[in-house]
Scaffold this motif. Structure first.
Motif, short mmCIF file in Angstrom:
data_model
loop_
_atom_site.label_atom_id
_atom_site.label_comp_id
_atom_site.label_asym_id
_atom_site.label_seq_id
_atom_site.Cartn_x
_atom_site.Cartn_y
_atom_site.Cartn_z
N MET A 384 -4.49 1.62 -5.47
CA MET A 384 -4.98 0.47 -6.22
C MET A 384 -6.50 0.49 -6.25
N GLU A 385 -7.08 -0.23 -7.22
CA GLU A 385 -8.51 -0.12 -7.47
C GLU A 385 -9.36 -0.40 -6.23
N ILE A 386 -9.08 -1.48 -5.51
CA ILE A 386 -9.96 -1.79 -4.38
C ILE A 386 -9.87 -0.73 -3.29
N PHE A 387 -8.71 -0.04 -3.19
CA PHE A 387 -8.59 1.02 -2.18
C PHE A 387 -9.13 2.34 -2.70
N ALA A 388 -9.06 2.54 -4.01
CA ALA A 388 -9.70 3.73 -4.58
C ALA A 388 -11.22 3.64 -4.35
N ARG A 389 -11.77 2.45 -4.54
CA ARG A 389 -13.20 2.26 -4.28
C ARG A 389 -13.51 2.35 -2.79
N TYR A 396 -15.42 -0.08 1.91
CA TYR A 396 -14.27 -0.51 2.72
C TYR A 396 -14.66 -1.57 3.73
N ARG A 397 -15.88 -1.50 4.26
CA ARG A 397 -16.32 -2.52 5.22
C ARG A 397 -16.26 -3.91 4.59
N GLU A 398 -16.55 -3.99 3.30
CA GLU A 398 -16.44 -5.26 2.59
C GLU A 398 -14.97 -5.64 2.37
N VAL A 399 -14.18 -4.67 1.91
CA VAL A 399 -12.76 -4.92 1.66
C VAL A 399 -12.04 -5.32 2.94
N SER A 400 -12.44 -4.74 4.05
CA SER A 400 -11.73 -5.00 5.32
C SER A 400 -11.77 -6.48 5.71
N GLU A 409 -9.70 3.29 10.58
CA GLU A 409 -8.80 4.09 11.42
C GLU A 409 -7.56 3.29 11.81
N ASP A 410 -7.75 2.02 12.14
CA ASP A 410 -6.61 1.18 12.51
C ASP A 410 -5.70 0.93 11.31
N LEU A 411 -6.29 0.78 10.13
CA LEU A 411 -5.47 0.58 8.94
C LEU A 411 -4.66 1.83 8.63
N LYS A 412 -5.28 2.99 8.78
CA LYS A 412 -4.55 4.24 8.56
C LYS A 412 -3.35 4.32 9.50
N ALA A 413 -3.58 4.02 10.77
CA ALA A 413 -2.48 4.08 11.76
C ALA A 413 -1.40 3.06 11.41
N HIS A 414 -1.80 1.89 10.96
CA HIS A 414 -0.84 0.85 10.61
C HIS A 414 0.00 1.26 9.40
N VAL A 415 -0.64 1.82 8.40
CA VAL A 415 0.08 2.25 7.19
C VAL A 415 1.07 3.36 7.51
N GLU A 431 14.56 1.09 -4.78
CA GLU A 431 13.12 1.20 -5.05
C GLU A 431 12.32 0.65 -3.87
N ARG A 432 11.36 1.46 -3.38
CA ARG A 432 10.50 1.04 -2.28
C ARG A 432 9.04 1.28 -2.64
N ILE A 433 8.16 0.51 -2.00
CA ILE A 433 6.74 0.78 -2.18
C ILE A 433 6.31 1.88 -1.22
N ALA A 434 5.20 2.50 -1.52
CA ALA A 434 4.64 3.55 -0.67
C ALA A 434 3.23 3.11 -0.25
N PRO A 435 3.09 2.42 0.87
CA PRO A 435 1.78 1.91 1.28
C PRO A 435 0.70 2.98 1.37
N GLY A 436 1.09 4.19 1.77
CA GLY A 436 0.11 5.27 1.87
C GLY A 436 -0.48 5.64 0.53
N VAL A 437 0.37 5.60 -0.51
CA VAL A 437 -0.11 5.91 -1.87
C VAL A 437 -0.98 4.77 -2.38
N LEU A 438 -0.53 3.54 -2.20
CA LEU A 438 -1.24 2.39 -2.74
C LEU A 438 -2.60 2.17 -2.08
N THR A 439 -2.75 2.63 -0.83
CA THR A 439 -4.04 2.51 -0.15
C THR A 439 -4.88 3.77 -0.27
N GLY A 440 -4.29 4.87 -0.80
CA GLY A 440 -5.02 6.14 -0.82
C GLY A 440 -5.47 6.49 0.57
N ILE A 441 -4.54 6.38 1.51
CA ILE A 441 -4.88 6.39 2.92
C ILE A 441 -5.58 7.66 3.38
#
Length: 448
Positions: A384-389, A396-400, A409-415, A431-441
């Motif tokens: 998604m756009e905010i995670f692509a940015r 990311y420090r702002e998005v966090s 790092e903690d978000l990556k581990a959580h995803v 149908e399932r979502i893929a959090p790793g894809v949506l965050t561009g982890i």
């Protein structure tokens, strides 16, 4: 003359030996003379009021014609100049009547068009024919939230930085919340419950659109602490609509489904708009601050609640899914309403995903957010756009902030943990979502 108008001008028509008074009278009485333009400059106005020379005689003729006849469309004053104070030079007999102003170069073209239209009796604004009364007059009156005046006042105050902006917004939000009761429905057992709920949601559309406009203005012009507090109190006032009122002794489980949809939609839009304008700290305060629950006796839990209370299950739409053969008719309706409002649905998707992530990052069992709209993101192939940015660590420090300040790092581990537990991932049939894809982890915070 170039515009197809035959002009009779004294300088052209009067010759030596002609009777000037007869000429002036002819301009008034001759039926072939359709219009008379009085070119009223300073000298003309002074001579007309002083009844001096030929202008004075002409004034006597015209003024009698003007005042004695009902059809005054034959004469018009045309101003070639104004006085030092910008006032028009007009003879006394003409004051109060509409004139054509050719004194300003900026407006000359449009005023000259008015003059030509006057000559040909082709006005720019034509009164339409009276049609038939609209059919809705015979229908039951629609419910009104009573926010029309306070909405316009709040929007003007926000966009133009009025000193009363806080009071105007507070008045609008308070009126909105208090009058929501007008949209409470009493289900008719002879009709399908989901259709009655859908009709009520549709009837509320104008007020959802009003709120979106106010929310957009807040995000753009007034995303400050005071506005955050006002929005927080506003949503607190909406929470009781999700429960049985104290004066209601019995209920169906779907009696409040229209409110469940409306309140959820409003909250989703609020977060989506704040994300759209990158008001991440503002969003965090809205999400992190507990909401006081005035109807806590009905809930049987604490006197405060988290943001997760704004999304509640709608029993009536479970049957609607089966009837329409849809994975989520609630998500369908959210998308349809976003598409028709002009607000890009992708921001609702991102808000829903952010709320889901924030809820799963919370250790409290009761903090759960079902990302209704993400049925439309189950086949996404990129972030998604905010995670692509957020590939940028500084971004990311702002998005966090909207995720509660979690590190990259903690978000990556959580995803990764979310993806390993397939049973916990939101799904719609297969149908399932893929959090790793949506965050561009894999690329999250990978560059400065």
């Amino acid at each position: 003359m170039e515009s197809g108008i035959d002009v009779i001008l004294d300088k052209w028509e009067l010759k030596e030996g002609h009777d000037s008074i007869a000429f002036m009278e002819k301009m008034v009485t001759d039926p072939t003379i359709a219009k008379v333009a009085v070119i009223s400059d300073r000298k003309y106005a002074e001579k007309a009021d002083g009844r001096v020379s030929g202008v004075g005689t002409e004034t006597q003729i015209i003024s009698r014609e003007v005042y004695e006849k009902q059809d005054q469309n034959k004469f018009v004053a045309v101003l070639p100049e104004r006085d030092e104070e910008g006032k028009p030079y007009l003879p006394t007999y003409y004051k109060g009547r509409i004139y054509i102003d050719l004194s300003s170069p900026e407006n000359y073209a449009s005023e000259f068009e008015r003059l030509v239209r006057w000559v040909f009796d082709k006005p720019l604004h034509v009164k339409p024919e009276v049609g038939k009364p609209p059919t809705f007059l015979d229908e039951e009156p629609a419910k009104s939230l009573g926010t029309s005046v306070s909405f316009r006042r709040a929007l003007d105050a926000l966009k133009n930085g009025r000193p009363f902006v806080e009071g105007a917004v507070d008045e609008y939000l308070t009126t909105f919340a208090e009058n929501m009761e007008r949209f409470r429905i009493t289900l008719d057992n002879s009709k399908e419950a989901d259709e009655q709920v859908a009709d009520s949601i549709d009837e509320f559309t104008p007020y959802k659109n009003e709120f979106v406009q106010v929310m957009l203005a807040i995000a753009q012009y007034a995303a400050n602490d005071d506005m955050q507090k006002k929005l927080h109190r506003f949503f607190e006032q909406l929470l009781p609509y999700l429960d049985r009122p104290e004066n209601m002794s019995s209920q169906h489980s779907w009696d409040f489904d229209n409110f469940k949809f409306i309140v959820h939609e409003l909250y989703l839009y609020a977060i989506a708009i704040l994300i759209r304008y990158e008001r991440f700290a503002f969003s965090d305060r809205l999400l992190a601050t507990p909401y006081y629950v005035s109807s806590n006796a009905n809930r049987g839990r604490d006197a405060t609640a988290t943001f997760s209370e704004f999304r509640e299950y709608m029993e009536s739409f479970q049957g609607r899914d089966k009837k329409l053969g849809r994975l989520s008719s609630r998500a369908d309706l959210l998308k349809q309403r976003a598409d028709s409002s002009g607000f890009d649905f992708k921001w609702l998707l991102q808000a829903d995903f952010v709320l889901y992530l924030r809820a799963t990052l919370n250790d409290d069992y009761y903090v759960r957010w079902w990302p209704e709209t993400l049925v439309y993101a189950t086949r996404s192939y990129g972030p998604m756009e905010i995670f692509a940015r957020s590939r940028s660590a500084s971004y990311y420090r702002e998005v966090s902030k909207i995720l509660g300040g979690v590190s990259a790092e903690d978000l990556k581990a959580h995803v990764k943990e979310l993806q390993t537990d397939q049973q916990e991932l939101p799904k719609w049939q297969f149908e399932r979502i893929a959090p790793g894809v949506l965050t561009g982890i894999d690329k999250l915070a990978s560059t400065p």
